[in-house]
Design an enzyme around this catalytic site. Structure first.
Site, mmCIF file in Angstrom:
data_model
loop_
_atom_site.group_PDB
_atom_site.id
_atom_site.type_symbol
_atom_site.label_atom_id
_atom_site.label_comp_id
_atom_site.label_asym_id
_atom_site.label_seq_id
_atom_site.Cartn_x
_atom_site.Cartn_y
_atom_site.Cartn_z
ATOM 1 N N LYS A 1 14.656 3.166 2.390
ATOM 2 C CA LYS A 1 14.082 4.427 1.883
ATOM 3 C C LYS A 1 13.285 4.192 0.610
ATOM 4 O O LYS A 1 12.119 4.601 0.479
ATOM 5 C CB LYS A 1 15.181 5.444 1.605
ATOM 6 C CG LYS A 1 14.711 6.695 0.878
ATOM 7 C CD LYS A 1 13.729 7.525 1.682
ATOM 8 C CE LYS A 1 13.278 8.738 0.919
ATOM 9 N NZ LYS A 1 12.320 9.567 1.677
ATOM 10 N N CYS B 1 9.453 12.410 -4.196
ATOM 11 C CA CYS B 1 9.769 11.088 -3.632
ATOM 12 C C CYS B 1 9.155 9.978 -4.469
ATOM 13 O O CYS B 1 9.839 9.263 -5.183
ATOM 14 C CB CYS B 1 9.232 10.991 -2.207
ATOM 15 S SG CYS B 1 9.718 12.331 -1.170
HETATM 16 N N1 SAJ Z 1 -1.466 10.705 -3.121
HETATM 17 C C1 SAJ Z 1 -2.573 10.030 -3.619
HETATM 18 N N2 SAJ Z 1 -3.251 9.162 -2.814
HETATM 19 C C2 SAJ Z 1 -2.851 8.925 -1.528
HETATM 20 C C3 SAJ Z 1 -1.712 9.616 -1.036
HETATM 21 C C4 SAJ Z 1 -1.034 10.496 -1.847
HETATM 22 O O1 SAJ Z 1 -2.957 10.222 -4.772
HETATM 23 O O2 SAJ Z 1 -3.493 8.140 -0.840
HETATM 24 C C5 SAJ Z 1 -0.726 11.603 -3.998
HETATM 25 C C6 SAJ Z 1 -0.681 13.033 -3.495
HETATM 26 O O3 SAJ Z 1 -1.746 13.775 -4.016
HETATM 27 C C7 SAJ Z 1 0.653 13.528 -4.057
HETATM 28 C C8 SAJ Z 1 1.522 12.277 -4.100
HETATM 29 O O4 SAJ Z 1 0.630 11.167 -4.024
HETATM 30 O O5 SAJ Z 1 0.502 14.019 -5.367
HETATM 31 C C9 SAJ Z 1 2.533 12.179 -2.986
HETATM 32 O O6 SAJ Z 1 1.815 12.398 -1.803
HETATM 33 P P1 SAJ Z 1 2.477 12.027 -0.373
HETATM 34 O O7 SAJ Z 1 1.418 12.215 0.647
HETATM 35 O O8 SAJ Z 1 3.153 10.729 -0.459
HETATM 36 O O9 SAJ Z 1 3.496 13.226 -0.139
HETATM 37 P P2 SAJ Z 1 5.041 13.277 -0.409
HETATM 38 O O10 SAJ Z 1 5.392 13.100 -1.823
HETATM 39 O O11 SAJ Z 1 5.514 14.521 0.255
HETATM 40 O O12 SAJ Z 1 5.555 11.998 0.345
HETATM 41 C C10 SAJ Z 1 6.210 12.124 1.554
HETATM 42 C C11 SAJ Z 1 7.182 11.015 1.512
HETATM 43 N N3 SAJ Z 1 8.182 11.355 2.462
HETATM 44 C C12 SAJ Z 1 9.464 11.141 2.151
HETATM 45 O O13 SAJ Z 1 9.824 10.507 1.189
HETATM 46 C C13 SAJ Z 1 10.440 11.725 3.053
HETATM 47 C C14 SAJ Z 1 6.537 9.688 1.818
HETATM 48 O O14 SAJ Z 1 7.545 8.748 2.185
HETATM 49 C C15 SAJ Z 1 5.585 9.774 2.963
HETATM 50 O O15 SAJ Z 1 4.938 8.511 3.108
HETATM 51 C C16 SAJ Z 1 4.549 10.817 2.675
HETATM 52 O O16 SAJ Z 1 5.272 12.071 2.607
HETATM 53 C C17 SAJ Z 1 3.493 10.838 3.791
HETATM 54 O O17 SAJ Z 1 3.354 9.806 4.464
HETATM 55 O O18 SAJ Z 1 2.802 11.823 3.887
#
Ligand code: SAJ
Length: 450
Positions: free
Chosen positions: A215, A269
């Site tokens: 995780k 996360c």
């Molecule tokens: N972000 C960036 N650039 C990227 C991707 C994300 O700046 O390329 C930023 C987003 O704007 C946000 C943050 O990172 O502020 C997190 O974005 P995220 O897409 O990772 O969304 P989360 O935080 O909801 O992450 C979840 C996580 N899921 C769990 O932990 C259960 C992560 O493991 C997943 O990889 C992610 O969703 C996903 O894949 O969408």
């Protein structure tokens, strides 16, 4: 024969898993939620069969009303339900503090509540993300001490994490593969059996420690990839190149997957799982290993909202305005587009950086009702939020920000400047309309030399 399940913590993780399990023939689920100021109101909402989330969670609303009508789901604050239940899921928040140390008060408290009440033969599944080693070294001793039972022979203990995402809470649980880590193979198999009733994707059994590592590693992996993209964005700004063009060229190669640079990394996360990983190896590792690379990635990502404030200052100076005499409007309080989730949102870091520079800051968001970072009102009316403003700073790529009425905004703003933290806007159009424009990773206008 009815299997009784209690899910502790009615949040983004607990609610969807409880709802899905309650829809399984033979399962009866009780949500256990303390009546805190911030989340006690959810008890009534859920018992009315309604989703407590501002944004639409496909499938959750009808699922909740169905299981409440069926009588297989209800929420209470009464811990005594733990005495008669077969399976207990722990879905409480596991935040880290300013020095990145996990705050396990809720986990300890809940483990003690369970230990004092659980019946012999119960199965406890920790679903909250924890530092590797926590299930064995923190949860197990409390459960054994409070119950007098022996883990493995008198009760089963499992770690199995969620891969939830706001907006896809139900979809992700059902369709993503799931890791099920047991303190014993028997425990892992018992939990796998339960999850198999709701998860359509592969279920992988392993040890609790391996699952805890999977995780935290999976999120640290994403965090470092985003940090790489962010560092390349700063390089491109400095050299006057568009990082999104570079990214498109690089990602032509199937073996490259450069992530998207932006205004920062929020959520429950990524900002904390790297620190949980580091804490686990420090506390429970047998040799001294300092994971410097993933820690550096955290620092790079945490710098991005600070850099956004620098771009705001730079844009205003170009228009002859001092930031300390300016009104700056932040667009987006949520950490993720089209979500109402503000946990660890970069907007909070940006707001304090702008305030430190002397700016008067306004906050706009179409979904977020309130947030815990400051007393700022979160405005709903975009035109009101922009009236008299000297700079709009886009932090979250909410759908409505990609179709701004630029003519109207230019009329109502005092200084027409926009800083785009998510490459959401068309620079050419904006500049032709006379706006001062900055964007993360889009060079050509270099921040003033230090
Ligand atoms: N972000 C960036 N650039 C990227 C991707 C994300 O700046 O390329 C930023 C987003 O704007 C946000 C943050 O990172 O502020 C997190 O974005 P995220 O897409 O990772 O969304 P989360 O935080 O909801 O992450 C979840 C996580 N899921 C769990 O932990 C259960 C992560 O493991 C997943 O990889 C992610 O969703 C996903 O894949 O969408």
């Amino acid at each position: 024969m009815v299997t009784r399940i209690v899910v502790i913590g009615m949040g983004y993780v607990g609610i969807p898993i409880a709802a899905l399990l309650a829809d399984v023939d033979g399962f009866d689920v009780t949500g256990l939620q303390r009546r805190s100021k911030r989340s006690g109101w959810k008890i009534e909402k859920l018992n009315a069969g309604e989703s407590p989330f501002e944004i639409n969670e496909p499938g959750l609303g009808e699922l909740l009303s169905r299981i409440v009508k069926k009588g297989t789901f209800r929420v209470t604050d009464d811990k005594e339900v733990l005495r008669t239940t077969d399976t207990i899921l722990v879905d409480v928040q596991t935040p880290t503090d300013k020095s990145h140390v996990p705050q396990y008060e809720s986990l300890r408290e809940v483990s003690a509540d369970i230990g004092e009440r659980m019946k012999k033969g119960a199965m406890v599944i920790v679903e909250s993300t924890v530092a590797p080693g926590t299930t064995e070294n923190l949860v197990k001793p409390i459960l054994e001490h409070e119950s007098g039972y022996k883990c493995g022979s008198d009760f089963d203990l499992v770690f199995s994490y969620e891969r939830v995402m706001p907006g896809k809470l139900i979809e992700n649980i059902v369709n993503l593969p799931r890791v099920v880590g047991g303190m014993t193979p028997k425990a892992a198999e018992r939990a796998r059996e339960m999850y198999s009733k709701i998860v359509k994707a592969p279920l992988r059994t392993t040890t609790a420690l391996t699952a805890e590592l999977a995780k935290t590693v999976e999120n640290a992996y994403r965090d470092v990839n985003i940090a790489f993209a962010n560092e390349m964005a700063l390089v491109c700004e400095s050299l006057g190149v568009d990082v999104y063009e570079v990214r498109a060229l690089v990602n032509e190669l199937d073996s490259r997957h450069m992530h998207i640079p932006g205004a920062g990394v929020g959520g429950h996360c990524l900002p904390k799982d790297t620190w949980l990983l580091r804490y686990g190896v420090r506390e429970y590792g047998s040799t001294r290993v300092e994971p410097e690379f993933i820690s550096l990635a955290r620092r790079i990502n945490n710098h991005m909202p600070i850099h956004m404030a620098e771009l705001v200052e730079n844009a205003l100076e170009t228009r002859g305005r001092q930031i300390r005499e300016s009104i700056v409007t932040i667009l987006g309080a949520a950490y993720l587009e089209d979500s109402d989730d503000t946990r660890n949102t970069p907007a909070a870091t940006l707001l304090s950086a702008l305030t430190k520079k002397g700016a008067t800051v306004r906050l706009h968001d179409p979904y977020v009702r309130d947030w815990e970072f400051s007393k700022h009102e979160i405005m709903r009316d975009l035109v009101e939020a922009a009236t008299g403003s000297d700079c709009l700073v886009l932090v979250t790529k909410h759908r409505m920000y990609s179709t701004l009425d630029l003519d109207l905004l230019k009329k109502v703003m005092r200084t027409p400047s926009i800083v785009d933290g998510r490459n959401a806007l068309d620079r050419k159009v904006i500049e032709e309309m006379g706006f001062e424009y900055r964007c993360i990773g889009k060079g050509g206008i270099r921040p003033n030399k230090r």
